[in-house]
Design an enzyme around this catalytic site. Structure first.
Site, PDB file in Angstrom:
ATOM      1  N   HIS A 259     -11.242  -3.142 -26.965  1.00 48.80           N
ATOM      2  CA  HIS A 259     -10.672  -3.962 -28.039  1.00 48.80           C
ATOM      3  C   HIS A 259     -11.755  -4.847 -28.651  1.00 48.80           C
ATOM      4  O   HIS A 259     -12.814  -5.078 -28.057  1.00 48.80           O
ATOM      5  CB  HIS A 259      -9.470  -4.780 -27.564  1.00 48.80           C
ATOM      6  CG  HIS A 259      -9.772  -5.726 -26.446  1.00 48.80           C
ATOM      7  ND1 HIS A 259      -9.933  -5.319 -25.148  1.00 48.80           N
ATOM      8  CD2 HIS A 259      -9.947  -7.068 -26.436  1.00 48.80           C
ATOM      9  CE1 HIS A 259     -10.193  -6.360 -24.378  1.00 48.80           C
ATOM     10  NE2 HIS A 259     -10.221  -7.447 -25.139  1.00 48.80           N
ATOM     11  N   ARG A 275      -4.093 -15.713 -22.818  1.00 46.28           N
ATOM     12  CA  ARG A 275      -4.281 -14.369 -22.235  1.00 46.28           C
ATOM     13  C   ARG A 275      -4.259 -14.418 -20.715  1.00 46.28           C
ATOM     14  O   ARG A 275      -4.943 -15.255 -20.112  1.00 46.28           O
ATOM     15  CB  ARG A 275      -5.623 -13.773 -22.687  1.00 46.28           C
ATOM     16  CG  ARG A 275      -5.744 -12.280 -22.365  1.00 46.28           C
ATOM     17  CD  ARG A 275      -7.160 -11.774 -22.588  1.00 46.28           C
ATOM     18  NE  ARG A 275      -7.933 -11.873 -21.379  1.00 46.28           N
ATOM     19  CZ  ARG A 275      -9.267 -11.709 -21.328  1.00 46.28           C
ATOM     20  NH1 ARG A 275      -9.943 -11.445 -22.414  1.00 46.28           N
ATOM     21  NH2 ARG A 275      -9.894 -11.805 -20.171  1.00 46.28           N
TER      22      ARG A 275
HETATM   23  C1  SIN Z   1      -8.527 -11.498 -29.340  1.00 47.19           C
HETATM   24  O1  SIN Z   1      -8.708 -12.719 -29.410  1.00 47.19           O
HETATM   25  O2  SIN Z   1      -7.960 -10.878 -30.233  1.00 47.19           O
HETATM   26  C2  SIN Z   1      -8.985 -10.723 -28.127  1.00 47.19           C
HETATM   27  C3  SIN Z   1      -9.810 -11.528 -27.229  1.00 47.19           C
HETATM   28  C4  SIN Z   1     -10.181 -10.767 -25.970  1.00 47.19           C
HETATM   29  O3  SIN Z   1      -9.395 -10.720 -25.037  1.00 47.19           O
HETATM   30  O4  SIN Z   1     -11.255 -10.193 -25.927  1.00 47.19           O
END
Ligand code: SIN
Length: 286
Positions: A259, A275
């Site tokens: 991602h 998160r």
């Molecule tokens: C995000 O902020 O969209 C992703 C951040 C990550 O977990 O790397």
């Protein structure tokens, strides 16, 4: 309402409806989600109303939770929650700003990388701040059989500090990783192709953020093949781009996806996310 899991793009991702994540999910739903995250790579749940305790409780159903090495970005009272945020209050940052603005798999720089991550959106810029996800099964499956066989024999070095070197220092920015975090994350080695434990499929397991070189090769020797693979991995047909809404929870599988958070919004556009990171197991080589 029965649970529905519908693909969100041809390559990767699904939207899940009919589940309220604020209560423990029944075992049948849990089993369906566990299979679905391995199959689709990314699961998006819209309009969830979660306290930090509920977010942690849902995440824990899938395994034990990691405490991120960047300790100043952990939520007070909830060390399992890593706060990704550009919000500053009374001169104090509320979390880590602009984290993960390069392709990566969470915690691939640890001896036992993360199984999955669950990110919950609390504040989103009016426009921008999307996250892209790429399918690492497809990345592997679309290589020639000769290159697949060669990569199956290789291991690669993953290093948290590498992202600083590759993405920040070169742009003249100051290193983002302090010495304490660096000491906790010495470089580690993983197979370049791993077998996903629930789907049995092979996935490429390297990423531009943290993979510095192949084992037994120098960075200089590794660079041409790594650059070829990074460009292959992140081609548009392998990607889903998630446009966040407040109260989205997105669950991604770090064993078969990468991602990339997009930094296309300014400091005056608040983006505030929580998160959790679910512990995984040692990557299974081919
Ligand atoms: C995000 O902020 O969209 C992703 C951040 C990550 O977990 O790397």
């Amino acid at each position: 309402m029965p649970i529905s899991i519908q693909k969100i793009s041809p390559a990767i991702g699904a939207v899940v409806e009919g589940v309220d994540l604020s209560d423990p999910v029944p075992s049948k739903v849990f089993e369906a989600l566990q299979l679905a995250v391995g199959e689709h790579g990314v699961l998006a749940f819209r309009d969830q109303h979660l306290t930090p305790a509920q977010h942690v409780a849902f995440s824990r159903q899938f395994g034990s939770l990691e405490t991120h090495v960047i300790s100043e970005a952990l939520l007070d009272g909830y060390p399992e929650i890593y706060v990704i945020s550009n919000v500053v209050e009374d001169g104090k940052p509320k979390g880590r700003p602009y984290a993960g603005t390069y392709w990566h798999s969470d915690l691939s720089y640890m001896p036992v990388p993360a199984m999955g991550s669950m990110m919950y959106a609390l504040r989103i810029p009016e426009i921008g701040g999307d996250t892209m996800f790429a399918n690492m099964y497809l990345a592997y499956e679309t290589l020639s059989s000769g290159l697949q066989r060669m990569l199956e024999q290789l291991r690669a070095v993953h290093d948290f500090g590498h992202a600083d070197k590759r993405f920040f220092s070169q742009r003249g920015a100051k290193a983002r990783l302090d010495d304490t975090a660096k000491k906790k994350t010495p470089p580690v080695e993983h197979p370049v192709v791993r077998i996903h434990p629930t789907t049995g499929r092979k996935a490429l397991f390297i990423n531009p953020g943290f993979t510095s070189r192949f084992v037994d090769m120098t960075e200089e020797e590794s660079e041409p093949l790594l650059q070829y693979l990074f460009q292959h991995i992140t081609q548009p047909a392998f990607i889903y781009r998630h446009r966040w809404q407040v109260n989205d929870l997105v669950f991604w599988d770090n064993r078969c996806t990468l991602h990339h958070a997009i930094r296309d919004y300014g400091e005056d556009s608040p983006r505030h996310m929580h998160r959790t990171t679910i512990s995984g197991d040692k990557p299974i080589p081919v």
